[in-house]
Motif scaffolding. Sequence first.
Motif, PDB file in Angstrom:
ATOM      1  N   MET A  38     -26.560 -26.412  27.753  1.00 41.48           N
ATOM      2  CA  MET A  38     -27.177 -27.072  26.812  1.00 41.48           C
ATOM      3  C   MET A  38     -27.346 -26.200  25.681  1.00 41.48           C
ATOM      4  SD  MET A  38     -30.184 -29.179  28.261  1.00 41.48           S
ATOM      5  CE  MET A  38     -31.222 -28.088  29.314  1.00 41.48           C
ATOM      6  N   ARG A  39     -27.085 -26.554  24.352  1.00 42.35           N
ATOM      7  CA  ARG A  39     -27.014 -25.703  23.321  1.00 42.35           C
ATOM      8  C   ARG A  39     -28.092 -26.183  22.066  1.00 42.35           C
ATOM      9  NH1 ARG A  39     -22.319 -22.694  23.657  1.00 42.35           N
ATOM     10  NH2 ARG A  39     -21.005 -23.169  25.729  1.00 42.35           N
ATOM     11  N   ASP A  40     -28.466 -25.238  21.104  1.00 44.25           N
ATOM     12  CA  ASP A  40     -29.378 -25.479  20.029  1.00 44.25           C
ATOM     13  C   ASP A  40     -28.889 -26.186  18.915  1.00 44.25           C
ATOM     14  OD1 ASP A  40     -27.760 -23.643  19.024  1.00 44.25           O
ATOM     15  OD2 ASP A  40     -29.536 -22.478  18.177  1.00 44.25           O
ATOM     16  N   LYS A  41     -27.588 -26.588  18.867  1.00 48.47           N
ATOM     17  CA  LYS A  41     -26.816 -27.508  18.053  1.00 48.47           C
ATOM     18  C   LYS A  41     -25.749 -28.028  18.645  1.00 48.47           C
ATOM     19  CE  LYS A  41     -24.913 -23.665  15.551  1.00 48.47           C
ATOM     20  NZ  LYS A  41     -24.884 -22.850  14.431  1.00 48.47           N
ATOM     21  N   PRO A  42     -25.320 -29.203  18.130  1.00 52.03           N
ATOM     22  CA  PRO A  42     -24.428 -30.113  18.582  1.00 52.03           C
ATOM     23  C   PRO A  42     -22.819 -29.490  18.268  1.00 52.03           C
ATOM     24  CG  PRO A  42     -25.050 -31.212  16.683  1.00 52.03           C
ATOM     25  CD  PRO A  42     -26.060 -29.982  16.889  1.00 52.03           C
ATOM     26  N   SER A  43     -22.755 -28.358  18.887  1.00 44.16           N
ATOM     27  CA  SER A  43     -21.521 -27.676  18.718  1.00 44.16           C
ATOM     28  C   SER A  43     -21.350 -26.445  19.652  1.00 44.16           C
ATOM     29  CB  SER A  43     -21.492 -26.840  17.450  1.00 44.16           C
ATOM     30  OG  SER A  43     -20.378 -25.825  17.397  1.00 44.16           O
ATOM     31  N   PHE A  44     -20.118 -26.091  20.322  1.00 41.93           N
ATOM     32  CA  PHE A  44     -20.047 -25.091  21.151  1.00 41.93           C
ATOM     33  C   PHE A  44     -20.382 -23.840  20.951  1.00 41.93           C
ATOM     34  CE2 PHE A  44     -17.377 -28.334  23.390  1.00 41.93           C
ATOM     35  CZ  PHE A  44     -17.616 -28.163  24.593  1.00 41.93           C
ATOM     36  N   ILE A 143     -13.893 -17.979  29.823  1.00 44.01           N
ATOM     37  CA  ILE A 143     -14.223 -17.113  28.724  1.00 44.01           C
ATOM     38  C   ILE A 143     -15.531 -17.437  27.967  1.00 44.01           C
ATOM     39  CG2 ILE A 143     -13.070 -16.400  26.548  1.00 44.01           C
ATOM     40  CD1 ILE A 143     -11.357 -16.032  28.904  1.00 44.01           C
ATOM     41  N   PRO A 144     -16.320 -16.222  27.619  1.00 45.48           N
ATOM     42  CA  PRO A 144     -17.609 -16.552  27.110  1.00 45.48           C
ATOM     43  C   PRO A 144     -17.591 -17.221  25.709  1.00 45.48           C
ATOM     44  CG  PRO A 144     -17.417 -14.359  28.134  1.00 45.48           C
ATOM     45  CD  PRO A 144     -15.987 -15.084  27.966  1.00 45.48           C
ATOM     46  N   SER A 145     -18.493 -17.802  25.234  1.00 44.41           N
ATOM     47  CA  SER A 145     -18.523 -18.536  23.975  1.00 44.41           C
ATOM     48  C   SER A 145     -18.234 -17.652  22.846  1.00 44.41           C
ATOM     49  CB  SER A 145     -19.907 -19.002  23.696  1.00 44.41           C
ATOM     50  OG  SER A 145     -20.028 -20.237  24.265  1.00 44.41           O
ATOM     51  N   LEU A 146     -18.919 -16.368  22.792  1.00 40.76           N
ATOM     52  CA  LEU A 146     -18.716 -15.293  21.679  1.00 40.76           C
ATOM     53  C   LEU A 146     -17.272 -14.703  21.718  1.00 40.76           C
ATOM     54  CD1 LEU A 146     -20.726 -13.871  19.956  1.00 40.76           C
ATOM     55  CD2 LEU A 146     -20.728 -11.924  21.761  1.00 40.76           C
ATOM     56  N   GLU A 147     -16.715 -14.604  22.986  1.00 40.87           N
ATOM     57  CA  GLU A 147     -15.228 -14.142  22.898  1.00 40.87           C
ATOM     58  C   GLU A 147     -14.293 -15.285  22.006  1.00 40.87           C
ATOM     59  OE1 GLU A 147     -13.830 -12.824  26.609  1.00 40.87           O
ATOM     60  OE2 GLU A 147     -11.868 -12.344  25.746  1.00 40.87           O
ATOM     61  N   ILE A 148     -14.786 -16.478  22.573  1.00 39.00           N
ATOM     62  CA  ILE A 148     -14.000 -17.674  21.780  1.00 39.00           C
ATOM     63  C   ILE A 148     -14.046 -17.629  20.218  1.00 39.00           C
ATOM     64  CG2 ILE A 148     -13.992 -20.156  21.489  1.00 39.00           C
ATOM     65  CD1 ILE A 148     -13.832 -20.371  24.397  1.00 39.00           C
ATOM     66  N   GLN A 149     -15.290 -17.398  19.807  1.00 36.72           N
ATOM     67  CA  GLN A 149     -15.654 -17.192  18.288  1.00 36.72           C
ATOM     68  C   GLN A 149     -14.989 -16.004  17.652  1.00 36.72           C
ATOM     69  OE1 GLN A 149     -16.744 -19.793  17.179  1.00 36.72           O
ATOM     70  NE2 GLN A 149     -17.325 -20.488  19.154  1.00 36.72           N
ATOM     71  N   THR A 150     -15.107 -15.113  18.308  1.00 37.42           N
ATOM     72  CA  THR A 150     -14.090 -13.688  18.093  1.00 37.42           C
ATOM     73  C   THR A 150     -12.685 -14.225  17.962  1.00 37.42           C
ATOM     74  OG1 THR A 150     -15.885 -12.550  18.903  1.00 37.42           O
ATOM     75  CG2 THR A 150     -14.029 -11.252  18.259  1.00 37.42           C
ATOM     76  N   PHE A 151     -12.218 -14.752  18.922  1.00 42.91           N
ATOM     77  CA  PHE A 151     -10.754 -15.030  18.952  1.00 42.91           C
ATOM     78  C   PHE A 151     -10.501 -15.746  17.561  1.00 42.91           C
ATOM     79  CE2 PHE A 151      -7.317 -17.738  20.519  1.00 42.91           C
ATOM     80  CZ  PHE A 151      -6.266 -16.807  20.775  1.00 42.91           C
ATOM     81  N   LEU A 152     -11.060 -16.614  17.532  1.00 50.94           N
ATOM     82  CA  LEU A 152     -10.941 -17.806  16.423  1.00 50.94           C
ATOM     83  C   LEU A 152     -10.973 -16.838  14.914  1.00 50.94           C
ATOM     84  CD1 LEU A 152     -13.039 -20.872  17.097  1.00 50.94           C
ATOM     85  CD2 LEU A 152     -10.237 -20.850  17.010  1.00 50.94           C
ATOM     86  N   LYS A 153     -11.951 -16.244  14.854  1.00 48.78           N
ATOM     87  CA  LYS A 153     -12.169 -15.583  13.563  1.00 48.78           C
ATOM     88  C   LYS A 153     -10.974 -14.442  13.394  1.00 48.78           C
ATOM     89  CE  LYS A 153     -16.023 -12.859  11.148  1.00 48.78           C
ATOM     90  NZ  LYS A 153     -15.954 -11.567  11.739  1.00 48.78           N
ATOM     91  N   ASP A 154     -11.005 -13.313  14.290  1.00 48.74           N
ATOM     92  CA  ASP A 154      -9.694 -12.556  14.348  1.00 48.74           C
ATOM     93  C   ASP A 154      -8.527 -12.992  13.992  1.00 48.74           C
ATOM     94  OD1 ASP A 154     -11.907 -10.643  14.972  1.00 48.74           O
ATOM     95  OD2 ASP A 154     -11.084 -10.262  16.939  1.00 48.74           O
TER      96      ASP A 154
END
Lengths: 164, 307
Positions: A38-44, A143-154
Amino acid sequence: MRQIKRWMGTVGLAALTVVSAWAAAGKMMSVQVKDAQMRDKPSFIGKVVGSLAYGDRVEVQESQGAWARVSLPGGTAGWLHTSALTSQKIALSAGKDDAKVGASGDELALAGKGFNSDIEAQFKKTHKAIDFTWVDKMEKIKIPSLEIQTFLKDGGVVPKGGAQ
Amino acid sequence: MKPLVRQIINLLPAVLALVILPACQTMDAISEVGAAVGQGAGVLTPQQAQSVKKAGSAVGKTFDSITPEQEYYIGRTVGAVVINQYKPLANEEANHYLNVLGQTLAQFSDKPETFGGYHFLIMETEEINAFSAPGGLVFISRGMLKCCKSEDAVAAVLAHEIGHVEKQHGLQAIKKSRITSALTILAVESGKSLGGEDLAQLTEAFEGSIGDITSTMMNSGYARGFERQADQAAVTTLQRAGYDPRALVSMLTEMKKYLKPGGRDFAKTHPAPDDRIADVEKMIGAAAAVPAPVARQARFAQAVGKI
């Protein structure tokens, strides 16, 4: 007059959409995946605020697009993608009453029945050459969420919408 | 004495034949009346009548009666069969890259959550191929990766495979008779663990289902419509994530150079690249091109450029 008609049509359509919303507020639903966050907003990209297990019954508080804010009775609330939810109840332990409902019942799914680990074990017995080691290895790769976020950004990948 | 399930399966046609109902009646209603008539006529015991009712309701069911948990177990075995045919590429960096890319894309699909999640693996073969097992185990060959000249192109292949998972194309390859037989066993049997003959029958339905899926994936291929659906899903997923959907066209164009007519790979199981390119271009329409920064190309080259 035409304006009013058009306006009424829009309201009617909106009302219909609200009524037919799949994960409607107040509805009880079940978690249909092995584990869900469960997340704090409607987004991964939302922060994980709690975990749910297969078969957990949750109440839908509100919905937004493909996301629903759900809560365990008396427990934490958080956003979940609706692909993790089903309207069916999931009976986790098979009992003698199951026969009355039937595994093909539309309202109840029996966890662990049908094609399950017992059947997989039977299959393995007669197909010894088929090795599941790599399947087990694959399943461990999460793959942890944080790694996915970094992957998109990088990579300069800029999401345009969807499940995020 | 024959086990109950066998008795019910044998009795079903006879009991249902006792009932004449308009064609629009559902299987549920027919089996309900059939059970009542059968019992009233003294053909069935109350226990058998109850079972006929439930067995009848299994007859009308299709692949969507397969729960996500069962889909997961089917997918595991389909995956194991694929791995048995093609050796996995034991390159941790490349496989990790594929999983980061694939799991990112899955989040933008219409079905980001499956029972066991999405997982990706490279197969060590020059054959140009990619497969997805129900539930989200996705396989891509080294030959296919060589047709990809950018991260966006790899993303296009993975998004297409995620599309097959999302639309449950694998499950739809299962013959209906197997689903009926599995659901009948489950409906008639109580919740306790299955006995010898039922377990054997259910395993047989399972093996048959695995065979239906793997032979469709590896030999005959999905129907043209399913490939179009997977391409459409891929375009949507790529656009949402921020990748260039035109990479699907570039990848298909590249693939065309290497596909050998009559080969046992993609050429056999997929529509001709030219047909798909025309369709995909229509799906993309006039969408603006998406630029790919140097950093994206560099990490692609680093991870899978030399495999």
